[in-house]
Write a protein that holds these residues in place. Structure first.
Motif, short mmCIF file in Angstrom:
data_model
loop_
_atom_site.label_atom_id
_atom_site.label_comp_id
_atom_site.label_asym_id
_atom_site.label_seq_id
_atom_site.Cartn_x
_atom_site.Cartn_y
_atom_site.Cartn_z
N PHE A 4 27.59 53.28 33.15
CA PHE A 4 28.95 53.51 32.38
C PHE A 4 30.17 52.84 33.32
CE2 PHE A 4 33.16 55.66 31.93
CZ PHE A 4 33.28 55.53 30.45
N PHE A 5 29.87 52.69 34.57
CA PHE A 5 30.59 52.00 35.47
C PHE A 5 30.66 50.32 35.06
CE2 PHE A 5 31.63 49.64 39.30
CZ PHE A 5 32.88 50.03 39.39
N ILE A 6 29.64 49.81 34.89
CA ILE A 6 29.16 48.59 34.60
C ILE A 6 29.84 48.27 33.25
CG2 ILE A 6 27.52 46.90 34.32
CD1 ILE A 6 26.04 48.15 36.52
N ALA A 7 29.38 49.08 32.41
CA ALA A 7 29.92 48.99 30.88
C ALA A 7 31.39 49.03 30.95
CB ALA A 7 29.21 49.94 29.97
N SER A 8 32.16 49.86 31.54
CA SER A 8 33.56 49.85 31.37
C SER A 8 34.14 48.78 32.18
CB SER A 8 33.78 51.20 32.30
OG SER A 8 33.91 51.05 33.63
N LYS A 9 33.69 48.16 33.07
CA LYS A 9 34.09 46.94 33.71
C LYS A 9 33.88 45.62 32.72
CE LYS A 9 35.71 48.96 37.44
NZ LYS A 9 37.00 49.08 37.48
N GLY A 11 33.49 45.89 29.56
CA GLY A 11 34.37 46.19 28.36
C GLY A 11 35.78 45.93 28.54
N TRP A 12 36.24 46.23 29.62
CA TRP A 12 37.83 46.01 30.07
C TRP A 12 38.03 44.60 30.33
CZ3 TRP A 12 42.16 47.89 29.29
CH2 TRP A 12 43.26 47.50 29.75
N PHE A 13 36.93 43.71 30.63
CA PHE A 13 37.06 42.42 30.84
C PHE A 13 37.53 41.69 29.47
CE2 PHE A 13 35.64 38.21 30.50
CZ PHE A 13 36.17 37.53 31.37
N PHE A 14 36.88 42.08 28.30
CA PHE A 14 36.85 41.45 27.14
C PHE A 14 38.27 42.12 26.50
CE2 PHE A 14 32.46 40.48 27.76
CZ PHE A 14 32.47 39.09 27.65
N LEU A 15 38.58 43.27 26.79
CA LEU A 15 39.67 44.04 26.09
C LEU A 15 40.97 44.06 26.47
CD1 LEU A 15 37.85 47.29 24.84
CD2 LEU A 15 38.28 45.09 23.51
N THR A 16 41.29 43.18 27.86
CA THR A 16 42.31 43.00 28.28
C THR A 16 43.22 42.08 27.35
OG1 THR A 16 41.35 43.41 30.59
CG2 THR A 16 43.47 42.12 30.50
N PRO A 17 44.50 42.53 27.49
CA PRO A 17 45.16 41.69 26.10
C PRO A 17 45.21 40.29 26.45
CG PRO A 17 46.39 43.86 26.88
CD PRO A 17 45.28 43.74 27.82
N SER A 18 45.32 40.01 27.85
CA SER A 18 45.44 38.43 28.12
C SER A 18 44.14 37.80 27.66
CB SER A 18 45.82 38.16 29.34
OG SER A 18 44.96 38.80 30.53
N ASN A 19 43.08 38.39 27.99
CA ASN A 19 41.55 37.79 27.85
C ASN A 19 41.23 37.95 26.41
OD1 ASN A 19 41.54 37.28 30.47
ND2 ASN A 19 40.01 38.92 30.76
N LEU A 20 41.94 39.07 25.55
CA LEU A 20 41.65 38.91 24.26
C LEU A 20 42.54 37.89 23.28
CD1 LEU A 20 40.23 40.95 22.38
CD2 LEU A 20 42.09 42.07 22.08
N LEU A 21 43.59 37.53 23.86
CA LEU A 21 44.30 36.59 23.50
C LEU A 21 43.52 35.09 23.59
CD1 LEU A 21 47.81 37.30 23.90
CD2 LEU A 21 46.70 37.43 21.71
N LEU A 22 43.12 35.07 24.75
CA LEU A 22 42.27 33.73 25.04
C LEU A 22 41.01 33.37 24.34
CD1 LEU A 22 42.11 31.27 26.89
CD2 LEU A 22 40.92 32.57 28.58
N LEU A 23 40.31 34.76 24.24
CA LEU A 23 38.85 34.56 23.49
C LEU A 23 39.41 34.54 21.95
CD1 LEU A 23 37.09 37.63 25.02
CD2 LEU A 23 36.61 35.43 25.54
N SER A 24 40.41 35.02 21.43
CA SER A 24 40.58 34.64 20.07
C SER A 24 40.81 33.14 19.77
CB SER A 24 41.87 35.60 19.67
OG SER A 24 43.07 35.05 19.99
N MET A 25 41.72 32.58 20.49
CA MET A 25 41.81 31.13 20.66
C MET A 25 40.50 30.38 20.72
SD MET A 25 45.38 30.28 22.14
CE MET A 25 45.34 30.92 23.79
#
Length: 82
Positions: A4-9, A11-25
């Motif tokens: 769960f610790f690894i999955a949360s890290k 998951g949070w990398f991809f769901l961070t708002p700045s990373n989410l905007l970058l991934l959408s672009m």
């Protein structure tokens, strides 16, 4: 290590708002290469770039934290010893 610790890290990398905007672009630019998904790719890239500009140029963080500061005022510090 806990799974769960690894999955949360991850998951949070991809769901961070700045990373989410970058991934959408990035996804929008990738969709521009196929003719069938060109319209979706353009919209995704445009929305991601617009959201990035709005968040970086306007004081959005101050607006969001201001409502919380008004709702929950700071505690007063007691100067006398009981």
């Amino acid at each position: 290590m806990d799974v769960f610790f690894i999955a949360s890290k991850i998951g949070w990398f991809f769901l961070t708002p700045s990373n989410l905007l970058l991934l959408s672009m990035i996804a929008g630019v990738a969709l521009l290469y196929w003719k069938r998904t060109r319209k979706l790719g353009f919209r995704l890239t445009a929305y991601g770039a617009t959201a990035t500009l709005v968040v970086s140029l306007l004081p959005v963080g101050d607006w969001l934290i201001g409502s919380l500061e008004r709702r929950f005022p700071a505690h007063s510090v007691c100067t006398t010893i009981p």
